[in-house]
Design a protein around this motif. Sequence first.
Motif, mmCIF file in Angstrom:
data_model
loop_
_atom_site.group_PDB
_atom_site.id
_atom_site.type_symbol
_atom_site.label_atom_id
_atom_site.label_comp_id
_atom_site.label_asym_id
_atom_site.label_seq_id
_atom_site.Cartn_x
_atom_site.Cartn_y
_atom_site.Cartn_z
ATOM 1 N N ARG A 147 -54.745 -48.555 -68.632
ATOM 2 C CA ARG A 147 -55.227 -47.167 -68.618
ATOM 3 C C ARG A 147 -56.614 -47.070 -69.252
ATOM 4 O O ARG A 147 -57.515 -46.438 -68.698
ATOM 5 C CB ARG A 147 -54.241 -46.261 -69.366
ATOM 6 C CG ARG A 147 -52.983 -45.994 -68.571
ATOM 7 C CD ARG A 147 -51.979 -45.208 -69.381
ATOM 8 N NE ARG A 147 -50.829 -44.837 -68.560
ATOM 9 C CZ ARG A 147 -49.717 -44.270 -69.039
ATOM 10 N NH1 ARG A 147 -49.613 -44.020 -70.331
ATOM 11 N NH2 ARG A 147 -48.731 -43.959 -68.235
ATOM 12 N N LEU A 191 -47.516 -42.923 -78.164
ATOM 13 C CA LEU A 191 -48.454 -41.977 -77.535
ATOM 14 C C LEU A 191 -48.722 -42.310 -76.066
ATOM 15 O O LEU A 191 -48.742 -41.434 -75.213
ATOM 16 C CB LEU A 191 -49.794 -41.963 -78.298
ATOM 17 C CG LEU A 191 -49.749 -41.561 -79.768
ATOM 18 C CD1 LEU A 191 -51.169 -41.466 -80.327
ATOM 19 C CD2 LEU A 191 -49.023 -40.238 -79.941
ATOM 20 N N CYS A 192 -48.956 -43.584 -75.779
ATOM 21 C CA CYS A 192 -49.322 -43.969 -74.413
ATOM 22 C C CYS A 192 -48.060 -44.373 -73.641
ATOM 23 O O CYS A 192 -48.007 -45.408 -72.991
ATOM 24 C CB CYS A 192 -50.353 -45.104 -74.427
ATOM 25 S SG CYS A 192 -51.198 -45.287 -72.847
ATOM 26 N N PRO A 197 -48.063 -39.184 -71.514
ATOM 27 C CA PRO A 197 -48.792 -39.709 -72.681
ATOM 28 C C PRO A 197 -49.425 -38.571 -73.482
ATOM 29 O O PRO A 197 -49.832 -37.560 -72.907
ATOM 30 C CB PRO A 197 -49.862 -40.604 -72.048
ATOM 31 C CG PRO A 197 -50.005 -40.124 -70.645
ATOM 32 C CD PRO A 197 -48.650 -39.596 -70.237
ATOM 33 N N VAL A 198 -49.481 -38.771 -74.799
ATOM 34 C CA VAL A 198 -50.008 -37.734 -75.692
ATOM 35 C C VAL A 198 -51.463 -38.077 -75.997
ATOM 36 O O VAL A 198 -51.804 -38.533 -77.096
ATOM 37 C CB VAL A 198 -49.168 -37.668 -76.986
ATOM 38 C CG1 VAL A 198 -49.553 -36.448 -77.811
ATOM 39 C CG2 VAL A 198 -47.674 -37.634 -76.670
ATOM 40 N N CYS A 199 -52.332 -37.851 -75.028
ATOM 41 C CA CYS A 199 -53.726 -38.288 -75.164
ATOM 42 C C CYS A 199 -54.451 -37.523 -76.270
ATOM 43 O O CYS A 199 -55.392 -38.049 -76.863
ATOM 44 C CB CYS A 199 -54.455 -38.111 -73.837
ATOM 45 S SG CYS A 199 -53.669 -39.037 -72.494
ATOM 46 N N CYS A 202 -54.464 -39.568 -79.318
ATOM 47 C CA CYS A 202 -54.742 -40.998 -79.130
ATOM 48 C C CYS A 202 -56.077 -41.405 -79.766
ATOM 49 O O CYS A 202 -57.092 -40.741 -79.541
ATOM 50 C CB CYS A 202 -54.757 -41.310 -77.637
ATOM 51 S SG CYS A 202 -55.197 -43.020 -77.292
ATOM 52 N N VAL A 204 -58.024 -43.791 -79.019
ATOM 53 C CA VAL A 204 -59.033 -44.355 -78.101
ATOM 54 C C VAL A 204 -59.220 -43.449 -76.880
ATOM 55 O O VAL A 204 -59.683 -43.875 -75.829
ATOM 56 C CB VAL A 204 -58.641 -45.796 -77.662
ATOM 57 C CG1 VAL A 204 -58.772 -46.759 -78.829
ATOM 58 C CG2 VAL A 204 -57.241 -45.849 -77.062
ATOM 59 N N ALA A 205 -58.906 -42.174 -77.059
ATOM 60 C CA ALA A 205 -58.973 -41.241 -75.917
ATOM 61 C C ALA A 205 -60.398 -41.004 -75.436
ATOM 62 O O ALA A 205 -60.634 -40.826 -74.242
ATOM 63 C CB ALA A 205 -58.325 -39.915 -76.308
ATOM 64 N N CYS A 208 -61.267 -43.614 -72.886
ATOM 65 C CA CYS A 208 -60.182 -44.061 -71.999
ATOM 66 C C CYS A 208 -60.550 -43.697 -70.562
ATOM 67 O O CYS A 208 -60.645 -42.513 -70.207
ATOM 68 C CB CYS A 208 -58.877 -43.392 -72.406
ATOM 69 S SG CYS A 208 -57.549 -43.717 -71.214
ATOM 70 N N ARG A 211 -58.090 -41.476 -68.530
ATOM 71 C CA ARG A 211 -58.102 -40.064 -68.942
ATOM 72 C C ARG A 211 -59.366 -39.380 -68.429
ATOM 73 O O ARG A 211 -59.318 -38.275 -67.882
ATOM 74 C CB ARG A 211 -58.021 -39.965 -70.470
ATOM 75 C CG ARG A 211 -57.832 -38.548 -70.992
ATOM 76 C CD ARG A 211 -58.066 -38.445 -72.481
ATOM 77 N NE ARG A 211 -59.438 -38.774 -72.857
ATOM 78 C CZ ARG A 211 -60.478 -37.963 -72.716
ATOM 79 N NH1 ARG A 211 -60.313 -36.749 -72.240
ATOM 80 N NH2 ARG A 211 -61.695 -38.342 -73.065
ATOM 81 N N ILE A 216 -54.503 -40.861 -64.917
ATOM 82 C CA ILE A 216 -53.583 -41.624 -65.775
ATOM 83 C C ILE A 216 -52.334 -42.106 -65.026
ATOM 84 O O ILE A 216 -51.948 -43.280 -65.158
ATOM 85 C CB ILE A 216 -53.194 -40.799 -67.029
ATOM 86 C CG1 ILE A 216 -54.417 -40.617 -67.918
ATOM 87 C CG2 ILE A 216 -52.079 -41.492 -67.821
ATOM 88 C CD1 ILE A 216 -54.205 -39.661 -69.073
HETATM 89 S S1 SF4 Z 1 -56.033 -41.556 -73.858
HETATM 90 FE FE1 SF4 Z 1 -55.617 -43.293 -72.517
HETATM 91 S S2 SF4 Z 1 -54.883 -44.904 -73.887
HETATM 92 FE FE2 SF4 Z 1 -54.752 -42.966 -75.004
HETATM 93 S S3 SF4 Z 1 -52.654 -42.184 -74.648
HETATM 94 FE FE3 SF4 Z 1 -53.976 -41.286 -73.082
HETATM 95 S S4 SF4 Z 1 -53.842 -42.682 -71.357
HETATM 96 FE FE4 SF4 Z 1 -53.078 -43.802 -73.141
#
Ligand code: SF4
Length: 379
Positions: A147, A191-192, A197-199, A202, A204-205, A208, A211, A216
């Motif tokens: 992702r 989270l992922c 997913p709970v972006c 996150c 590294v959102a 990403c 995203r 996704i």
């Molecule tokens: S931002 Fe990307 S890596 Fe982070 S939870 Fe969402 S899809 Fe996963």
Amino acid sequence: MATVSFAERLIAWHDGHGRHDLPWQRDPSAYRVWISEVMLQQTRVTTVIPYFGQFTARFPEVGVLAAAPLDEVLALWSGLGYYARARHLHQTAQAVSTQHGGQFPRDMATLSALPGIGRSTAAAILTLAMGLRHPILDGNAKRVLARHHAITGWPGDAAVARALWELAERCTPHHGFAAYTQAIMDLGATLCARARPVCGDCPVANDCRARILDRIPEFPGRRTRPTLPVRKTLFVILMNPAGAVFLERRPTAGIWGGLWAFPECPPELDPLPWAANHYGLVVTHTATWATVRHTLTHLHLDITPWLGSVATADENITTSTTLGHRKTIPKKTIEESPTLWYNPRHDPPGGLATPVARLMARLIDQPTFDSTAIVRETK
Ligand code: SF4
């Protein structure tokens, strides 16, 4: 964005928000990391926790597992599914005990060649238990990396797997690699997650790719499955006057290898002469239940439960196995016996194939089911 920054953000997130109290994180020996990694393949953390506790309580170290009967290992695995994992655990425990002096090998090639230990599981053991840097690529890490970097294609394809392994190598830091490994597994498990997913939480959102592209659900890519073939079979469910059910151990190779199951009769044959020929049992047909479908990775199995009663059982079958209760049969007898009469109200004699366990539960729910006779017999 430099890859080290990706790792640093994951580690910082894990420090503050990750899980630090999972049972296998306490005393992360090679043995415990190995058991947890194998259990976590295709299985959620919340499901694994009680199994891990029971398994490591009964088999606290590799030598104990190696010496245990396979039936007991399979019985403790009952409900986790994918029983090949349990058989491989047992084989690897025996290999570690007999070929490696009870110690897990510290080199990737030897460790990953053991039954059921692939490259990622070996990497987790080497990293988390032995402090050696090796990138992991379990299901959770695959999802996060696919992702975050928008890697298209199914990870089972060789080219996609190669791209993901290269990415895993680049992203794994040279310092703090154990913390990073925990963090990426945890991010993927929490989270992922596969669904929803709970972006927003996150770490590294902001870079990403999936995203940013709002794609996704496309990552990781899914396998294009061929239509599964359908195989029909009859499960012959036989009960004796004592209320015990006839079970047969499956051959080690093939579906449900080593587990206990109802005898399977080819659907084109009549189960009455078939049971007489195979087991010397004189059977009266009592019912046929509606066909149920059980889907395996490579086929749909349409199972028709065919029920019969047995007035008398053949001496050869009943002599050592009539009791049907785990505590009353010496382990050696169970291990060696290909068939037994089992009281469904008692602990299974070993692992039961999943559809067998379901049908057994249904059998107990029948208003006519009565195991009082065999309860008396086993006292
Ligand atoms: S931002 Fe990307 S890596 Fe982070 S939870 Fe969402 S899809 Fe996963």
